[in-house]
Every structure is written in C-alpha cells, then in structure tokens.
Write a protein that holds these residues in place. Structure first.
Motif, PDB file in Angstrom:
ATOM      1  N   LEU A  50       0.815  -1.217   0.000  1.00 40.49           N
ATOM      2  CA  LEU A  50       0.000   0.000   0.000  1.00 40.49           C
ATOM      3  C   LEU A  50       0.849   1.268   0.000  1.00 40.49           C
ATOM      4  O   LEU A  50       0.465   2.273  -0.590  1.00 40.49           O
ATOM      5  N   HIS A  51       1.995   1.212   0.651  1.00 43.53           N
ATOM      6  CA  HIS A  51       2.862   2.398   0.736  1.00 43.53           C
ATOM      7  C   HIS A  51       3.462   2.783  -0.613  1.00 43.53           C
ATOM      8  O   HIS A  51       3.858   3.934  -0.789  1.00 43.53           O
ATOM      9  N   GLN A  52       3.508   1.865  -1.549  1.00 43.83           N
ATOM     10  CA  GLN A  52       4.072   2.193  -2.851  1.00 43.83           C
ATOM     11  C   GLN A  52       3.042   2.799  -3.808  1.00 43.83           C
ATOM     12  O   GLN A  52       3.389   3.213  -4.908  1.00 43.83           O
ATOM     13  N   LEU A  53       1.785   2.880  -3.383  1.00 41.43           N
ATOM     14  CA  LEU A  53       0.723   3.414  -4.225  1.00 41.43           C
ATOM     15  C   LEU A  53       0.493   4.898  -3.946  1.00 41.43           C
ATOM     16  O   LEU A  53       0.593   5.347  -2.807  1.00 41.43           O
ATOM     17  N   SER A  54       0.122   5.627  -4.990  1.00 43.56           N
ATOM     18  CA  SER A  54      -0.274   7.026  -4.803  1.00 43.56           C
ATOM     19  C   SER A  54      -1.682   7.051  -4.205  1.00 43.56           C
ATOM     20  O   SER A  54      -2.378   6.031  -4.181  1.00 43.56           O
ATOM     21  N   SER A  55      -2.112   8.206  -3.781  1.00 42.41           N
ATOM     22  CA  SER A  55      -3.468   8.334  -3.220  1.00 42.41           C
ATOM     23  C   SER A  55      -4.515   7.938  -4.251  1.00 42.41           C
ATOM     24  O   SER A  55      -5.483   7.246  -3.933  1.00 42.41           O
ATOM     25  N   PHE A  56      -4.330   8.375  -5.489  1.00 45.76           N
ATOM     26  CA  PHE A  56      -5.281   8.030  -6.544  1.00 45.76           C
ATOM     27  C   PHE A  56      -5.305   6.529  -6.799  1.00 45.76           C
ATOM     28  O   PHE A  56      -6.363   5.933  -6.937  1.00 45.76           O
ATOM     29  N   GLN A  57      -4.129   5.908  -6.864  1.00 45.00           N
ATOM     30  CA  GLN A  57      -4.065   4.465  -7.085  1.00 45.00           C
ATOM     31  C   GLN A  57      -4.747   3.709  -5.951  1.00 45.00           C
ATOM     32  O   GLN A  57      -5.498   2.766  -6.196  1.00 45.00           O
ATOM     33  N   LEU A  58      -4.500   4.136  -4.735  1.00 44.07           N
ATOM     34  CA  LEU A  58      -5.103   3.474  -3.576  1.00 44.07           C
ATOM     35  C   LEU A  58      -6.617   3.636  -3.589  1.00 44.07           C
ATOM     36  O   LEU A  58      -7.358   2.672  -3.398  1.00 44.07           O
ATOM     37  N   PHE A  59      -7.087   4.856  -3.837  1.00 45.99           N
ATOM     38  CA  PHE A  59      -8.532   5.099  -3.903  1.00 45.99           C
ATOM     39  C   PHE A  59      -9.167   4.238  -4.998  1.00 45.99           C
ATOM     40  O   PHE A  59     -10.182   3.581  -4.778  1.00 45.99           O
ATOM     41  N   THR A  60      -8.550   4.232  -6.170  1.00 48.68           N
ATOM     42  CA  THR A  60      -9.086   3.480  -7.300  1.00 48.68           C
ATOM     43  C   THR A  60      -9.107   1.983  -7.009  1.00 48.68           C
ATOM     44  O   THR A  60     -10.088   1.300  -7.301  1.00 48.68           O
ATOM     45  N   LEU A  61      -8.044   1.484  -6.430  1.00 47.95           N
ATOM     46  CA  LEU A  61      -7.956   0.061  -6.109  1.00 47.95           C
ATOM     47  C   LEU A  61      -9.028  -0.350  -5.103  1.00 47.95           C
ATOM     48  O   LEU A  61      -9.740  -1.343  -5.302  1.00 47.95           O
ATOM     49  N   VAL A  62      -9.171   0.407  -4.043  1.00 49.61           N
ATOM     50  CA  VAL A  62     -10.180   0.075  -3.023  1.00 49.61           C
ATOM     51  C   VAL A  62     -11.584   0.229  -3.601  1.00 49.61           C
ATOM     52  O   VAL A  62     -12.466  -0.591  -3.349  1.00 49.61           O
ATOM     53  N   PHE A  63     -11.797   1.273  -4.414  1.00 45.68           N
ATOM     54  CA  PHE A  63     -13.100   1.451  -5.052  1.00 45.68           C
ATOM     55  C   PHE A  63     -13.428   0.257  -5.936  1.00 45.68           C
ATOM     56  O   PHE A  63     -14.522  -0.304  -5.863  1.00 45.68           O
TER      57      PHE A  63
END
Length: 114
Positions: A50-63
């Motif tokens: 998770l730490h290697q992801l940007s905020s957008f990537q994390l949001f998109t992945l969880v969404f």
C-alpha cells in the motif's frame, strides 16, 4: 483453490495496467469478490504494498475491489430470496459494468487534469 483464484486474477491485469496499479493487487480484488474483507490482502507485509501506491491508485484500487462485485454471501442471499440465478446474475453484471465505467471516468478525469 489458490491456483484457480490466481488464474482468475489475470482477468484484472489489463484494468490494473491501464490504471498504473501493480498487478499484484489483482488477487486482492478476486478475494474481495468472495468476501469484502479479502481486500486485507492489500495490507500484506505490514502495508508495504500500500505504501508504494499514490493516493489516486489506492482510492481506485479500493473502489474497484469494493464495488466490482457483491461478495458471494450477498449474491447467495439474493439467489435464495429471489429464487432465480438469472436475476442475481443480472444484478452482478450490472454492478460490474457500472464499477468499470466509474473507474474509466476517474481515469479520464485524472488524465485531463480535473
């Protein structure tokens, strides 16, 4: 069952690649389809992935993981309640299409800078 689930997870590679999200996340999406807490796979290694992801990537992945499909427990309840596989399948397919369209819209908005 893990080899089967890993094979199924390859379906998400093109979507993740398009969104610039590491493909290692695909198995977490598959597990989230079985149970929503399957997303905890993203937190393996004390959150190192998770730490290697940007905020957008994390949001998109969880969404994507949370909206792509209802969990199997919910789908089973729909089938029992309505007594029809066709209705349950229709609901699931509509949910998948809506989730993918929303992800594509997110990607377009990010690309044009909104």
């Amino acid at each position: 069952m893990t080899p089967l689930l890993k094979t199924i997870s390859f379906v998400f590679y093109p979507i993740l690649h398009l969104l610039n999200i590491p493909t290692e996340a695909s198995l977490g999406i598959v597990f989230a389809m079985i149970r929503k807490d399957g997303m905890l796979l993203f937190n393996q290694g004390s959150g190192q992935f998770l730490h290697q992801l940007s905020s957008f990537q994390l949001f998109t992945l969880v969404f994507l993981a949370s909206t792509f499909s209802s969990c199997m427990v919910t789908i089973t309840a729909i089938i029992r309640q309505m007594g029809c596989w066709k209705t349950a399948l229709s609901i699931v397919v509509k949910q998948m299409i809506t989730s993918i369209l929303c992800i594509c819209l997110f990607a377009v908005l990010i690309c044009i800078g909104l």
